[in-house]
Design a protein around this motif. Structure first.
Motif, PDB file in Angstrom:
ATOM      1  N   UNK A  62       0.849  -1.189   0.000  1.00 13.47           N
ATOM      2  CA  UNK A  62       0.000   0.000   0.000  1.00 13.47           C
ATOM      3  C   UNK A  62       0.877   1.230   0.000  1.00 13.47           C
ATOM      4  N   UNK A  63       0.420   2.291  -0.680  1.00 13.06           N
ATOM      5  CA  UNK A  63       1.228   3.506  -0.718  1.00 13.06           C
ATOM      6  C   UNK A  63       0.726   4.528   0.281  1.00 13.06           C
ATOM      7  N   UNK A  64       1.572   5.480   0.586  1.00 12.12           N
ATOM      8  CA  UNK A  64       1.232   6.527   1.550  1.00 12.12           C
ATOM      9  C   UNK A  64       0.256   7.539   0.984  1.00 12.12           C
ATOM     10  N   UNK A  65       0.147   7.612  -0.326  1.00  8.87           N
ATOM     11  CA  UNK A  65      -0.683   8.627  -0.970  1.00  8.87           C
ATOM     12  C   UNK A  65      -2.126   8.189  -1.185  1.00  8.87           C
ATOM     13  N   UNK A  66      -2.505   7.028  -0.674  1.00  3.60           N
ATOM     14  CA  UNK A  66      -3.870   6.540  -0.899  1.00  3.60           C
ATOM     15  C   UNK A  66      -4.713   6.732   0.351  1.00  3.60           C
ATOM     16  N   UNK A  67      -4.664   7.924   0.921  1.00  4.59           N
ATOM     17  CA  UNK A  67      -5.340   8.217   2.176  1.00  4.59           C
ATOM     18  C   UNK A  67      -6.844   8.058   2.140  1.00  4.59           C
ATOM     19  N   UNK A  68      -7.488   8.340   1.029  1.00  7.74           N
ATOM     20  CA  UNK A  68      -8.933   8.252   0.956  1.00  7.74           C
ATOM     21  C   UNK A  68      -9.440   6.875   0.584  1.00  7.74           C
ATOM     22  N   UNK A  69      -8.529   5.976   0.213  1.00  8.14           N
ATOM     23  CA  UNK A  69      -8.948   4.656  -0.238  1.00  8.14           C
ATOM     24  C   UNK A  69      -9.321   3.768   0.942  1.00  8.14           C
ATOM     25  N   UNK A  70     -10.193   2.813   0.664  1.00  6.88           N
ATOM     26  CA  UNK A  70     -10.667   1.878   1.682  1.00  6.88           C
ATOM     27  C   UNK A  70     -10.171   0.478   1.354  1.00  6.88           C
ATOM     28  N   UNK A  71      -9.686  -0.215   2.360  1.00  5.57           N
ATOM     29  CA  UNK A  71      -9.340  -1.621   2.251  1.00  5.57           C
ATOM     30  C   UNK A  71     -10.554  -2.386   2.756  1.00  5.57           C
ATOM     31  N   UNK A  72     -11.116  -3.263   1.913  1.00 11.38           N
ATOM     32  CA  UNK A  72     -12.327  -4.012   2.265  1.00 11.38           C
ATOM     33  C   UNK A  72     -12.003  -5.493   2.310  1.00 11.38           C
ATOM     34  N   UNK A  73     -12.481  -6.155   3.361  1.00 18.36           N
ATOM     35  CA  UNK A  73     -12.263  -7.586   3.543  1.00 18.36           C
ATOM     36  C   UNK A  73     -13.616  -8.278   3.620  1.00 18.36           C
ATOM     37  N   UNK A 116      -9.777   2.503   6.495  1.00 11.03           N
ATOM     38  CA  UNK A 116      -9.054   3.426   5.618  1.00 11.03           C
ATOM     39  C   UNK A 116      -7.585   3.033   5.519  1.00 11.03           C
ATOM     40  N   UNK A 117      -7.068   3.106   4.303  1.00 10.67           N
ATOM     41  CA  UNK A 117      -5.653   2.813   4.069  1.00 10.67           C
ATOM     42  C   UNK A 117      -4.793   3.787   4.868  1.00 10.67           C
ATOM     43  N   UNK A 118      -5.241   5.025   4.980  1.00 16.03           N
ATOM     44  CA  UNK A 118      -4.498   6.044   5.722  1.00 16.03           C
ATOM     45  C   UNK A 118      -4.258   5.604   7.171  1.00 16.03           C
ATOM     46  N   UNK A 119      -5.254   4.958   7.784  1.00 17.81           N
ATOM     47  CA  UNK A 119      -5.112   4.488   9.165  1.00 17.81           C
ATOM     48  C   UNK A 119      -4.099   3.348   9.261  1.00 17.81           C
ATOM     49  N   UNK A 120      -4.074   2.494   8.252  1.00 17.52           N
ATOM     50  CA  UNK A 120      -3.117   1.376   8.251  1.00 17.52           C
ATOM     51  C   UNK A 120      -1.697   1.903   8.083  1.00 17.52           C
ATOM     52  N   UNK A 121      -1.511   2.808   7.143  1.00 17.75           N
ATOM     53  CA  UNK A 121      -0.181   3.357   6.886  1.00 17.75           C
ATOM     54  C   UNK A 121       0.321   4.118   8.119  1.00 17.75           C
ATOM     55  N   UNK A 153       4.770   2.001   2.329  1.00 13.15           N
ATOM     56  CA  UNK A 153       5.900   2.761   1.827  1.00 13.15           C
ATOM     57  C   UNK A 153       5.409   3.847   0.905  1.00 13.15           C
ATOM     58  N   UNK A 154       6.320   4.405   0.130  1.00  5.99           N
ATOM     59  CA  UNK A 154       5.913   5.486  -0.771  1.00  5.99           C
ATOM     60  C   UNK A 154       5.926   5.029  -2.221  1.00  5.99           C
ATOM     61  N   UNK A 155       5.541   3.780  -2.452  1.00  6.36           N
ATOM     62  CA  UNK A 155       5.430   3.314  -3.838  1.00  6.36           C
ATOM     63  C   UNK A 155       4.240   4.014  -4.507  1.00  6.36           C
ATOM     64  N   UNK A 156       4.176   3.953  -5.830  1.00  9.55           N
ATOM     65  CA  UNK A 156       3.151   4.691  -6.574  1.00  9.55           C
ATOM     66  C   UNK A 156       1.781   4.050  -6.540  1.00  9.55           C
ATOM     67  N   UNK A 157       1.707   2.741  -6.417  1.00  9.13           N
ATOM     68  CA  UNK A 157       0.433   2.048  -6.513  1.00  9.13           C
ATOM     69  C   UNK A 157       0.328   0.959  -5.470  1.00  9.13           C
ATOM     70  N   UNK A 158      -0.919   0.541  -5.218  1.00 10.00           N
ATOM     71  CA  UNK A 158      -1.116  -0.646  -4.409  1.00 10.00           C
ATOM     72  C   UNK A 158      -0.872  -1.853  -5.321  1.00 10.00           C
ATOM     73  N   UNK A 159      -0.260  -2.861  -4.776  1.00  9.57           N
ATOM     74  CA  UNK A 159       0.017  -4.030  -5.590  1.00  9.57           C
ATOM     75  C   UNK A 159       0.021  -5.280  -4.711  1.00  9.57           C
ATOM     76  N   UNK A 160       0.113  -6.426  -5.365  1.00 16.66           N
ATOM     77  CA  UNK A 160       0.139  -7.713  -4.684  1.00 16.66           C
ATOM     78  C   UNK A 160       1.432  -8.410  -5.038  1.00 16.66           C
TER      79      UNK A 160
END
Length: 161
Positions: A62-73, A116-121, A153-160
């Motif tokens: 996950x990247x640091x710039x995805x603050x508004x994104x949601x991780x859903x399980x 929120x991804x922001x909370x995880x980061x 980290x500060x990568x550009x995208x979320x990835x697997x």
């Protein structure tokens, strides 16, 4: 003298054998079982069937710039949504850093659990490449189950990985 061969019973037996084989192969080697999916907003990152054998745990970056994104399980216990559900983030020493609890859903509905991804980061404390653990727990699975590792980290995208 040639005997006349009746092909009709042979054809019926062959079709019955094919139908039996198709029916048997339609079933999974590991019937039943739990499964889960992890989404970043509406993008599927991970979809896995939980089996008894050891499964390699995937890492989600996950990247640091995805603050508004949601991780859903979404977690399914043999086709049913669990009760007393929660997801937590744990560090590499298995210490719980944060837990989100979710209400029980109505029967027949598939209720996702979001954070929120922001909370995880924000939970990352040990540098730019910390690895956190995403863990699911419920009344049906009180000890919890590791779903994925999360690399921040500060990568550009979320990835697997």
């Amino acid at each position: 003298m040639l005997q006349k061969i009746n092909c009709r019973p042979l054809a019926i037996r062959s079709l019955m054998l094919i139908a039996l084989c198709a029916t048997l192969f339609a079933f999974s080697v590991n019937p039943g079982g739990d499964s889960f999916s992890v989404y970043l907003d509406n993008t599927l990152l991970l979809d896995q069937h939980v089996s008894r054998e050891g499964v390699v745990t995937k890492t989600i970056a996950l990247n640091e710039n995805s603050g508004g994104e949601m991780l859903k399980v979404y977690y399914s216990h043999c086709g049913k949504v669990g009760t007393g559900r929660g997801i937590s983030i744990r560090d590499e020493q298995n210490k719980t850093l944060k837990t989100w609890s979710f209400p029980d859903s109505e029967a027949g509905t598939s209720s996702g659990m979001s954070c929120r991804v922001k909370e995880i980061v924000a939970l990352q404390k040990t540098g730019k490449n910390a690895v956190l653990n995403l863990v699911y727990a419920s009344k049906e699975l009180p000890d919890g189950r590791l779903l994925a590792r999360i690399a921040t980290g500060n990568n550009d995208k979320a990835s697997l990985k």
